[in-house]
Scaffold this active site. Structure first.
Site, PDB file in Angstrom:
ATOM      1  N   GLY A  45       0.773  -1.233   0.000  1.00  0.00           N
ATOM      2  CA  GLY A  45       0.000   0.000   0.000  1.00  0.00           C
ATOM      3  C   GLY A  45       0.807   1.287   0.000  1.00  0.00           C
ATOM      4  CD  GLU A  96       1.902   0.811   7.682  1.00  0.00           C
ATOM      5  OE1 GLU A  96       1.304   0.727   6.589  1.00  0.00           O
ATOM      6  OE2 GLU A  96       1.937  -0.111   8.503  1.00  0.00           O
ATOM      7  CG  ASP A 100      -8.615   1.199  10.494  1.00  0.00           C
ATOM      8  OD1 ASP A 100      -9.258   1.988  11.184  1.00  0.00           O
ATOM      9  OD2 ASP A 100      -9.151   0.240   9.899  1.00  0.00           O
ATOM     10  CG  PHE A 149     -13.069   0.505   2.339  1.00  0.00           C
ATOM     11  CD1 PHE A 149     -12.228  -0.179   3.199  1.00  0.00           C
ATOM     12  CD2 PHE A 149     -12.963   0.275   0.972  1.00  0.00           C
ATOM     13  CE1 PHE A 149     -11.286  -1.079   2.715  1.00  0.00           C
ATOM     14  CE2 PHE A 149     -12.024  -0.629   0.477  1.00  0.00           C
ATOM     15  CZ  PHE A 149     -11.194  -1.299   1.356  1.00  0.00           C
ATOM     16  CG  ASP A 156      -5.822  -3.668  -1.404  1.00  0.00           C
ATOM     17  OD1 ASP A 156      -5.581  -3.116  -0.310  1.00  0.00           O
ATOM     18  OD2 ASP A 156      -6.052  -4.880  -1.504  1.00  0.00           O
TER      19      ASP A 156
END
Ligand code: 5GP
Length: 197
Positions: A45, A96, A100, A149, A156
């Site tokens: 990511g 990163e 979350d 989201f 992804d």
């Protein structure tokens, strides 16, 4: 179900991503000058952010990668692919995409702290602060976001959409799960109005 049944909206445009990378890059260069840090991108990511960020950090630095795999309950992770560079005695900057609950980063930091690093800091592009479960140090963040989201710019859904140039929110995840093809069509579908163009 047709394409417009998956509500999907841009939340961070390309220009904002670029200018934040520039600001963070300047700040990191200032703080790490003379220390030759190793920037460790967490795969997959962080890839677009890492790529944009390091080009704004105008000091000598090394770049390496680390991949994690999740197992068991409670967000436990193990290292699936380790860095090639030895981190012992180095100033490590973990890069990163998103923090979350903080569980992943918390495990990762504990793993890296066993390696006798000179210092350890994290830069995350996105901070979903309201969803944090564990209190983990987060030295640099690009943007604080809500609990939608998000997709794109490395993030992804089932391995896809990392190649969107900006960050998008899926406003109805159930609709996406029920009709994955509808979003793909909306994003990549008709030539000329692709969201990755
Ligand atoms: P944490 O352990 O902090 O709960 O989770 C971190 C990981 O959850 C991230 O590296 C990412 O893989 C995933 N994640 C959390 N929120 C989102 C989101 O909004 N979109 C996507 N695509 N992944 C997310």
């Amino acid at each position: 179900m047709t394409a417009k049944d998956v509500p999907f909206t841009e939340v961070i445009p390309v220009e904002a991503l670029a200018s934040r990378a520039r600001e963070l890059g300047d700040q990191l260069a200032e703080e790490y000058r003379g220390r030759e840090p190793v920037f460790v991108g967490i795969l997959h990511g962080s890839l677009p952010f890492l790529s944009d960020l390091i080009r704004q950090v105008r000091i000598p630095l090394d770049v390496d990668f680390l991949a994690l795999s999740r197992f068991g309950e409670g967000g436990k992770v193990r290292i699936a692919m380790d860095t090639e560079t030895s981190l012992e005695g180095r100033h490590v900057v973990v890069v990163e995409d998103i923090v979350d609950t903080g569980l992943t980063l918390s495990y990762l930091r504990r793993l890296l702290e066993t390696r006798d690093v000179a210092s350890l800091a994290t830069v995350t592009l996105l901070d979903k602060a309201p969803r944090r479960i564990v209190d983990v140090p987060l030295e640099y963040r690009g943007f604080e976001v809500g609990d939608e989201f998000l997709l794109g710019y490395g993030l992804d859904w089932e391995g896809k959409y990392r190649n969107l140039r900006s960050i998008w929110a899926v406003l109805d995840l159930a609709a996406l799960q029920a009709s994955p093809g509808a979003l793909a069509e909306k994003v990549f579908g008709a030539r000329g109005d692709s969201l990755i163009a």
